[in-house]
Design a protein around this motif. Structure first.
Motif, PDB file in Angstrom:
ATOM      1  N   ILE A 147      -4.215  10.770 -13.306  1.00  0.00           N
ATOM      2  CA  ILE A 147      -5.005   9.878 -12.444  1.00  0.00           C
ATOM      3  C   ILE A 147      -5.862  10.678 -11.462  1.00  0.00           C
ATOM      4  O   ILE A 147      -7.051  10.387 -11.268  1.00  0.00           O
ATOM      5  N   THR A 148      -5.300  11.707 -10.864  1.00  0.00           N
ATOM      6  CA  THR A 148      -6.036  12.533  -9.903  1.00  0.00           C
ATOM      7  C   THR A 148      -7.228  13.204 -10.571  1.00  0.00           C
ATOM      8  O   THR A 148      -8.336  13.215 -10.023  1.00  0.00           O
ATOM      9  N   ALA A 151      -9.951  10.693 -11.366  1.00  0.00           N
ATOM     10  CA  ALA A 151     -10.670  10.347 -10.133  1.00  0.00           C
ATOM     11  C   ALA A 151     -11.709  11.415  -9.803  1.00  0.00           C
ATOM     12  O   ALA A 151     -12.839  11.097  -9.404  1.00  0.00           O
ATOM     13  N   PRO A 157     -12.051   6.890  -6.103  1.00  0.00           N
ATOM     14  CA  PRO A 157     -10.694   7.060  -5.563  1.00  0.00           C
ATOM     15  C   PRO A 157      -9.610   6.849  -6.628  1.00  0.00           C
ATOM     16  O   PRO A 157      -9.809   6.105  -7.590  1.00  0.00           O
ATOM     17  N   GLU A 158      -8.465   7.499  -6.411  1.00  0.00           N
ATOM     18  CA  GLU A 158      -7.344   7.380  -7.346  1.00  0.00           C
ATOM     19  C   GLU A 158      -6.891   5.928  -7.492  1.00  0.00           C
ATOM     20  O   GLU A 158      -6.565   5.487  -8.592  1.00  0.00           O
ATOM     21  N   GLY A 159      -6.862   5.197  -6.395  1.00  0.00           N
ATOM     22  CA  GLY A 159      -6.448   3.789  -6.450  1.00  0.00           C
ATOM     23  C   GLY A 159      -7.370   2.968  -7.342  1.00  0.00           C
ATOM     24  O   GLY A 159      -6.915   2.059  -8.048  1.00  0.00           O
ATOM     25  N   THR A 160      -8.647   3.299  -7.321  1.00  0.00           N
ATOM     26  CA  THR A 160      -9.610   2.600  -8.176  1.00  0.00           C
ATOM     27  C   THR A 160      -9.331   2.925  -9.639  1.00  0.00           C
ATOM     28  O   THR A 160      -9.393   2.049 -10.501  1.00  0.00           O
ATOM     29  N   LYS A 162      -6.429   3.707 -10.923  1.00  0.00           N
ATOM     30  CA  LYS A 162      -5.205   2.992 -11.292  1.00  0.00           C
ATOM     31  C   LYS A 162      -5.483   1.512 -11.553  1.00  0.00           C
ATOM     32  O   LYS A 162      -5.022   0.957 -12.553  1.00  0.00           O
ATOM     33  N   SER A 163      -6.224   0.881 -10.660  1.00  0.00           N
ATOM     34  CA  SER A 163      -6.462  -0.555 -10.829  1.00  0.00           C
ATOM     35  C   SER A 163      -7.364  -0.831 -12.033  1.00  0.00           C
ATOM     36  O   SER A 163      -7.124  -1.773 -12.787  1.00  0.00           O
ATOM     37  N   ARG A 164      -8.375   0.015 -12.253  1.00  0.00           N
ATOM     38  CA  ARG A 164      -9.241  -0.176 -13.423  1.00  0.00           C
ATOM     39  C   ARG A 164      -8.474   0.055 -14.714  1.00  0.00           C
ATOM     40  O   ARG A 164      -8.664  -0.664 -15.693  1.00  0.00           O
ATOM     41  N   HIS A 166      -5.263  -0.378 -15.155  1.00  0.00           N
ATOM     42  CA  HIS A 166      -4.364  -1.527 -15.320  1.00  0.00           C
ATOM     43  C   HIS A 166      -5.129  -2.729 -15.877  1.00  0.00           C
ATOM     44  O   HIS A 166      -4.683  -3.354 -16.854  1.00  0.00           O
TER      45      HIS A 166
END
Length: 182
Positions: A147-148, A151, A157-160, A162-164, A166
């Motif tokens: 993930i890092t 990104a 961002p890493e959170g983006t 992850k959410s994309r 998912h």
């Protein structure tokens, strides 16, 4: 992903390239060429476009290698260049309206009720995803970036990521069900 010995050897090649060693650069090209082409082909679906993109990527490497401070991030760095070249290619295709016709043609071909296996269903469903989602899947599951790293490559961002990822997997599951039932 690479094992530790390969990682160290790649770093050594990058350092030698920065010092002007053309043999090291040739070896670096030989080590990375197929992997870069595979990714470009996964994004473009075009043999010739993939070779063009890979060549443009190597030109970018030649221009920017001296500015690369950490040889250990070469893999992420070159994939970021490659991904940017792929994105540029996709934009050009969209602006010329060729991509939409090509994707419509592929979608019609993939709606065949003769999908025999889970792999056929998966391939058909992936082809129906938007290009940015196919890129995300290729980076994560084909190229095995974490993930890092994804990104860093995509500049988000890493959170983006992850959410994309998912949402993409959920969408892929729905598309596979539709392809199987339709």
């Amino acid at each position: 992903m690479q094992n530790r010995a390969e990682q160290i050897y790649n770093e050594l090649l990058v350092i030698k390239c920065k010092q002007g060693d053309s043999g090291a650069f040739e070896e670096l090209v030989n080590k990375w060429q197929r992997r870069l082409w595979n990714y470009a082909y996964k994004v473009t679906g075009s043999d010739s476009a993939s070779w063009d993109i890979v060549q443009e990527t190597w030109c970018g490497v030649i221009k920017g290698l001296r500015k690369l401070d950490d040889a250990g991030v070469f893999g992420c760095w070159i994939f970021k260049i490659l991904n940017n070249k792929c994105t540029d290619w996709l934009r050009r295709q969209q602006s010329q309206a060729r991509l939409s016709a090509k994707l419509r043609g592929r979608a019609n071909n993939n709606q065949s009720p003769h999908c025999n296996s889970a792999a056929d269903l998966l391939d058909a469903a992936i082809e129906k995803l938007p290009s940015d989602r196919r890129i995300l899947l290729a980076l994560r599951y084909r190229e095995d970036f974490n993930i890092t790293q994804i990104a860093q490559i995509l500049g988000i961002p890493e959170g983006t990521v992850k959410s994309r990822l998912h949402r993409t997997l959920e969408q892929l599951q729905q598309l596979m069900e539709l392809t199987q039932n339709g």
